[in-house]
Design a protein around this motif. Structure first.
Motif, PDB file in Angstrom:
ATOM      1  N   LYS A 122       0.846  -1.197   0.000  1.00 33.69           N
ATOM      2  CA  LYS A 122       0.000   0.000   0.000  1.00 33.69           C
ATOM      3  C   LYS A 122       0.881   1.246   0.000  1.00 33.69           C
ATOM      4  O   LYS A 122       1.930   1.266   0.658  1.00 33.69           O
ATOM      5  N   VAL A 123       0.425   2.282  -0.729  1.00 31.86           N
ATOM      6  CA  VAL A 123       1.142   3.555  -0.761  1.00 31.86           C
ATOM      7  C   VAL A 123       0.174   4.707  -0.491  1.00 31.86           C
ATOM      8  O   VAL A 123      -1.016   4.619  -0.806  1.00 31.86           O
ATOM      9  N   LYS A 124       0.717   5.756   0.111  1.00 35.93           N
ATOM     10  CA  LYS A 124      -0.023   7.000   0.317  1.00 35.93           C
ATOM     11  C   LYS A 124       1.002   8.118   0.160  1.00 35.93           C
ATOM     12  O   LYS A 124       1.861   8.310   1.027  1.00 35.93           O
ATOM     13  N   PHE A 125       0.927   8.832  -0.956  1.00 40.26           N
ATOM     14  CA  PHE A 125       1.914   9.860  -1.261  1.00 40.26           C
ATOM     15  C   PHE A 125       1.550  11.175  -0.581  1.00 40.26           C
ATOM     16  O   PHE A 125       0.471  11.708  -0.792  1.00 40.26           O
ATOM     17  N   THR A 126       2.458  11.680   0.233  1.00 41.08           N
ATOM     18  CA  THR A 126       2.300  12.991   0.845  1.00 41.08           C
ATOM     19  C   THR A 126       3.103  14.027   0.068  1.00 41.08           C
ATOM     20  O   THR A 126       3.003  15.213   0.327  1.00 41.08           O
ATOM     21  N   GLU A 127       3.902  13.542  -0.887  1.00 34.71           N
ATOM     22  CA  GLU A 127       4.726  14.405  -1.712  1.00 34.71           C
ATOM     23  C   GLU A 127       4.289  14.307  -3.172  1.00 34.71           C
ATOM     24  O   GLU A 127       3.650  13.344  -3.560  1.00 34.71           O
ATOM     25  N   HIS A 128       4.625  15.325  -3.952  1.00 40.31           N
ATOM     26  CA  HIS A 128       4.469  15.269  -5.408  1.00 40.31           C
ATOM     27  C   HIS A 128       5.756  14.630  -5.915  1.00 40.31           C
ATOM     28  O   HIS A 128       6.851  15.079  -5.547  1.00 40.31           O
ATOM     29  N   GLU A 129       5.646  13.579  -6.722  1.00 40.02           N
ATOM     30  CA  GLU A 129       6.852  12.870  -7.148  1.00 40.02           C
ATOM     31  C   GLU A 129       6.883  12.652  -8.652  1.00 40.02           C
ATOM     32  O   GLU A 129       5.965  12.067  -9.221  1.00 40.02           O
ATOM     33  N   TYR A 130       7.964  13.133  -9.273  1.00 44.03           N
ATOM     34  CA  TYR A 130       8.259  12.834 -10.677  1.00 44.03           C
ATOM     35  C   TYR A 130       9.052  11.539 -10.687  1.00 44.03           C
ATOM     36  O   TYR A 130      10.001  11.378  -9.906  1.00 44.03           O
ATOM     37  N   CYS A 131       8.664  10.606 -11.556  1.00 45.22           N
ATOM     38  CA  CYS A 131       9.343   9.318 -11.661  1.00 45.22           C
ATOM     39  C   CYS A 131       9.743   9.057 -13.109  1.00 45.22           C
ATOM     40  O   CYS A 131       8.972   9.352 -14.027  1.00 45.22           O
TER      41      CYS A 131
ATOM     42  N   ARG B 162       7.773   8.110 -18.003  1.00 48.95           N
ATOM     43  CA  ARG B 162       7.985   9.269 -17.131  1.00 48.95           C
ATOM     44  C   ARG B 162       6.614   9.782 -16.710  1.00 48.95           C
ATOM     45  O   ARG B 162       5.735   9.951 -17.553  1.00 48.95           O
ATOM     46  N   PHE B 163       6.440  10.065 -15.421  1.00 50.19           N
ATOM     47  CA  PHE B 163       5.131  10.476 -14.923  1.00 50.19           C
ATOM     48  C   PHE B 163       5.270  11.167 -13.583  1.00 50.19           C
ATOM     49  O   PHE B 163       6.323  11.103 -12.945  1.00 50.19           O
ATOM     50  N   VAL B 164       4.199  11.820 -13.151  1.00 51.20           N
ATOM     51  CA  VAL B 164       4.144  12.469 -11.846  1.00 51.20           C
ATOM     52  C   VAL B 164       3.030  11.815 -11.037  1.00 51.20           C
ATOM     53  O   VAL B 164       1.915  11.642 -11.522  1.00 51.20           O
ATOM     54  N   ILE B 165       3.350  11.485  -9.799  1.00 45.29           N
ATOM     55  CA  ILE B 165       2.350  11.011  -8.841  1.00 45.29           C
ATOM     56  C   ILE B 165       2.062  12.198  -7.924  1.00 45.29           C
ATOM     57  O   ILE B 165       2.956  12.653  -7.204  1.00 45.29           O
ATOM     58  N   PRO B 166       0.834  12.728  -7.954  1.00 44.35           N
ATOM     59  CA  PRO B 166       0.543  13.889  -7.112  1.00 44.35           C
ATOM     60  C   PRO B 166       0.366  13.512  -5.641  1.00 44.35           C
ATOM     61  O   PRO B 166      -0.033  12.389  -5.317  1.00 44.35           O
ATOM     62  N   ALA B 167       0.672  14.481  -4.782  1.00 42.71           N
ATOM     63  CA  ALA B 167       0.430  14.288  -3.348  1.00 42.71           C
ATOM     64  C   ALA B 167      -1.046  13.953  -3.163  1.00 42.71           C
ATOM     65  O   ALA B 167      -1.912  14.514  -3.830  1.00 42.71           O
ATOM     66  N   GLY B 168      -1.328  13.001  -2.286  1.00 44.10           N
ATOM     67  CA  GLY B 168      -2.705  12.588  -2.034  1.00 44.10           C
ATOM     68  C   GLY B 168      -3.066  11.274  -2.699  1.00 44.10           C
ATOM     69  O   GLY B 168      -4.087  10.674  -2.361  1.00 44.10           O
ATOM     70  N   PHE B 169      -2.218  10.800  -3.644  1.00 45.85           N
ATOM     71  CA  PHE B 169      -2.514   9.514  -4.291  1.00 45.85           C
ATOM     72  C   PHE B 169      -2.421   8.401  -3.259  1.00 45.85           C
ATOM     73  O   PHE B 169      -1.450   8.297  -2.523  1.00 45.85           O
ATOM     74  N   GLU B 170      -3.456   7.549  -3.231  1.00 51.46           N
ATOM     75  CA  GLU B 170      -3.478   6.379  -2.362  1.00 51.46           C
ATOM     76  C   GLU B 170      -3.821   5.168  -3.192  1.00 51.46           C
ATOM     77  O   GLU B 170      -4.690   5.230  -4.060  1.00 51.46           O
ATOM     78  N   GLY B 171      -3.167   4.075  -2.921  1.00 53.12           N
ATOM     79  CA  GLY B 171      -3.430   2.840  -3.646  1.00 53.12           C
ATOM     80  C   GLY B 171      -2.361   1.817  -3.337  1.00 53.12           C
ATOM     81  O   GLY B 171      -1.962   1.663  -2.175  1.00 53.12           O
TER      82      GLY B 171
ATOM     83  N   GLU C  35       8.656  -6.904 -12.204  1.00 48.52           N
ATOM     84  CA  GLU C  35      10.048  -7.223 -12.536  1.00 48.52           C
ATOM     85  C   GLU C  35      10.904  -6.180 -11.840  1.00 48.52           C
ATOM     86  O   GLU C  35      10.550  -4.993 -11.861  1.00 48.52           O
ATOM     87  N   HIS C  36      12.008  -6.602 -11.253  1.00 49.77           N
ATOM     88  CA  HIS C  36      12.898  -5.670 -10.527  1.00 49.77           C
ATOM     89  C   HIS C  36      12.819  -4.293 -11.167  1.00 49.77           C
ATOM     90  O   HIS C  36      13.009  -4.140 -12.367  1.00 49.77           O
ATOM     91  N   CYS C  37      12.498  -3.289 -10.367  1.00 46.40           N
ATOM     92  CA  CYS C  37      12.242  -1.949 -10.883  1.00 46.40           C
ATOM     93  C   CYS C  37      13.267  -0.962 -10.339  1.00 46.40           C
ATOM     94  O   CYS C  37      13.646  -1.039  -9.161  1.00 46.40           O
ATOM     95  N   ARG C  38      13.686  -0.056 -11.197  1.00 49.85           N
ATOM     96  CA  ARG C  38      14.610   1.018 -10.825  1.00 49.85           C
ATOM     97  C   ARG C  38      14.043   2.310 -11.387  1.00 49.85           C
ATOM     98  O   ARG C  38      13.675   2.365 -12.561  1.00 49.85           O
ATOM     99  N   LYS C  39      13.959   3.336 -10.543  1.00 52.80           N
ATOM    100  CA  LYS C  39      13.440   4.621 -11.008  1.00 52.80           C
ATOM    101  C   LYS C  39      14.314   5.753 -10.484  1.00 52.80           C
ATOM    102  O   LYS C  39      14.922   5.646  -9.418  1.00 52.80           O
ATOM    103  N   ILE C  40      14.340   6.807 -11.260  1.00 52.84           N
ATOM    104  CA  ILE C  40      14.910   8.076 -10.819  1.00 52.84           C
ATOM    105  C   ILE C  40      13.715   8.893 -10.353  1.00 52.84           C
ATOM    106  O   ILE C  40      12.680   8.918 -11.020  1.00 52.84           O
ATOM    107  N   TYR C  41      13.846   9.531  -9.211  1.00 50.47           N
ATOM    108  CA  TYR C  41      12.721  10.303  -8.689  1.00 50.47           C
ATOM    109  C   TYR C  41      13.171  11.692  -8.251  1.00 50.47           C
ATOM    110  O   TYR C  41      14.324  11.918  -7.890  1.00 50.47           O
ATOM    111  N   VAL C  42      12.220  12.601  -8.305  1.00 54.22           N
ATOM    112  CA  VAL C  42      12.365  13.952  -7.774  1.00 54.22           C
ATOM    113  C   VAL C  42      11.083  14.207  -7.006  1.00 54.22           C
ATOM    114  O   VAL C  42       9.991  14.060  -7.558  1.00 54.22           O
ATOM    115  N   ALA C  43      11.202  14.558  -5.742  1.00 55.17           N
ATOM    116  CA  ALA C  43      10.013  14.687  -4.899  1.00 55.17           C
ATOM    117  C   ALA C  43       9.975  16.043  -4.197  1.00 55.17           C
ATOM    118  O   ALA C  43      11.007  16.553  -3.746  1.00 55.17           O
TER     119      ALA C  43
END
Length: 120
Positions: A59-68, A92-101, A107-115
């Motif tokens: 489960k995830v609950k984003f409190t930050e805006h995150e570019y992935c 490439r995408f942005v997960i906005p603060a408030g996203f829950e799911g 498959e083993h995942c690697r991401k660059i993020y900016v939050a």
């Protein structure tokens, strides 16, 4: 501030932080994760780095805006309404603060993020 203050991810050698999501958030698998936090702003609201995750779902609950930017692997993000988005290398995408799911690594995942953590 000079050129030496620029953070070059390819030049940084740092100790990875290894962890698992909280046990009550894990839905399946053993999703070990690793984070290389390359930058934290002095105010603590902005950060950037590299994240890696092993197969599993939690489960995830984003409190930050995150570019992935996914650079390796395949994951599926699901929201609480049954919507799903599969992300893979090159996406490439942005997960906005408030996203829950949930986040599921297929498959083993690697991401660059900016939050950015927005303060109230």
């Amino acid at each position: 501030m000079g050129i030496e203050s620029i953070v070059d991810f390819s030049q940084e050698s740092m100790e990875p932080e290894r962890y698992l999501p909280a046990q009550d958030k894990i839905l399946k698998g053993n999703p070990e994760q690793v984070i290389y936090q390359h930058y934290n702003s002095p105010c603590g609201q902005f950060g950037a780095g590299v994240w890696e995750g092993e197969s599993g779902q939690w489960k995830v609950k984003f409190t930050e805006h995150e570019y992935c930017e996914i650079v390796q692997g395949v994951s599926v993000l699901r929201d609480g309404n049954g919507g799903a988005k599969t992300v893979r290398a090159g996406d490439r995408f942005v997960i906005p603060a408030g996203f829950e799911g949930t986040w599921e690594v297929l498959e083993h995942c690697r991401k660059i993020y900016v939050a950015f953590e927005q303060k109230s």
